[in-house]
Design an enzyme around this catalytic site. Structure first.
Site, short mmCIF file in Angstrom:
data_model
loop_
_atom_site.label_atom_id
_atom_site.label_comp_id
_atom_site.label_asym_id
_atom_site.label_seq_id
_atom_site.Cartn_x
_atom_site.Cartn_y
_atom_site.Cartn_z
N ALA A 82 29.96 35.39 48.65
CA ALA A 82 29.78 35.27 47.20
C ALA A 82 29.63 33.81 46.82
O ALA A 82 30.05 32.90 47.55
CB ALA A 82 30.96 35.90 46.46
N ASP A 83 29.05 33.60 45.65
CA ASP A 83 28.96 32.24 45.10
C ASP A 83 29.03 32.35 43.58
O ASP A 83 28.51 33.30 42.99
CB ASP A 83 27.66 31.55 45.52
CG ASP A 83 27.67 30.08 45.15
OD1 ASP A 83 28.40 29.31 45.80
OD2 ASP A 83 26.98 29.69 44.19
N THR A 84 29.68 31.38 42.98
CA THR A 84 29.86 31.35 41.53
C THR A 84 29.32 30.05 40.97
O THR A 84 29.54 28.98 41.56
CB THR A 84 31.35 31.48 41.16
OG1 THR A 84 31.85 32.72 41.67
CG2 THR A 84 31.56 31.44 39.65
#
Length: 204
Positions: free
Chosen positions: A80-82
């Site tokens: 994941a990446d935010t």
């Protein structure tokens, strides 16, 4: 047989969120021979939505290659990446205290977007395309005085955080309203993540 995954993330928050929904996971972290930070470089004129999806898939592919090199258990890989976006500007992880102060000052009294992409892939040589989902949330900060910003920056909390803050930290006292996914703002949207895992055969 219990469903397990590899988690390609150094974030303790993502581990906590997977634990919350009962997903067993093993860490699959970059080695000293990998430049993980280089994957997060923003391309010229790149939109935040394109950025967060591209970076997530790039991290996922790096993790697939890492898994193959290390000959670990062939479990599905989650990544994941935010990112935080303000008026189209991508606010990534601050490089230093001065940049953290600048980001928080810009967010003060304003609405911004938090985008988190989450993706799942099977180990090589499986040719199935990765699964990708996106969480979009809006966060509104109350006005924040410079003294409060300075104290928060001095705590070290902004470092390593997109937009220079974490919603589960003391910065929560500044948040007037959110629309979207609290877990997505933390870094792993559980609704979208559970959907991916069910597609992979998990019972979540």
């Amino acid at each position: 047989m219990t469903f397990r995954i590899h988690l390609a993330s150094q974030s303790p928050r993502r581990r906590q969120l997977l634990d919350q929904i009962g997903v067993r996971h093993e860490l699959l972290l970059p080695g000293d021979d990998e430049d993980a930070e280089a994957l997060e470089a923003v391309l010229p004129d790149e939109a935040a939505l394109d950025y967060v999806q591209r970076v997530t898939l790039a991290k996922l592919e790096a993790a697939r290659l890492r898994l193959a090199r290390r000959a670990l258990a062939p479990l599905p890989i989650l990544c994941a990446d935010t990112t935080v976006a303000l008026d189209g500007r991508i606010l990534g992880k601050p490089a230093d205290a001065a940049e953290a102060r600048e980001m928080l000052t810009a967010l003060s009294g304003r609405e911004h977007q938090v985008l988190t992409a989450v993706a799942l892939a099977w180990p090589l040589p499986d040719a199935r395309a990765p699964l990708l989902r996106l969480s979009r949330s809006t966060v509104r900060f109350a006005p924040i005085g410079p003294e409060r910003i300075a104290a928060y920056v001095a705590s070290g909390e902004p470092m390593g955080k997109a937009g220079a803050y974490a919603i589960q930290s003391g910065a929560a006292a500044w948040i007037e309203h959110i629309a979207g996914s609290y877990s997505g703002i933390m870094g792993l949207p559980l609704f979208e993540t559970a959907g991916l895992l069910r597609e992979a055969g998990a019972t979540v």
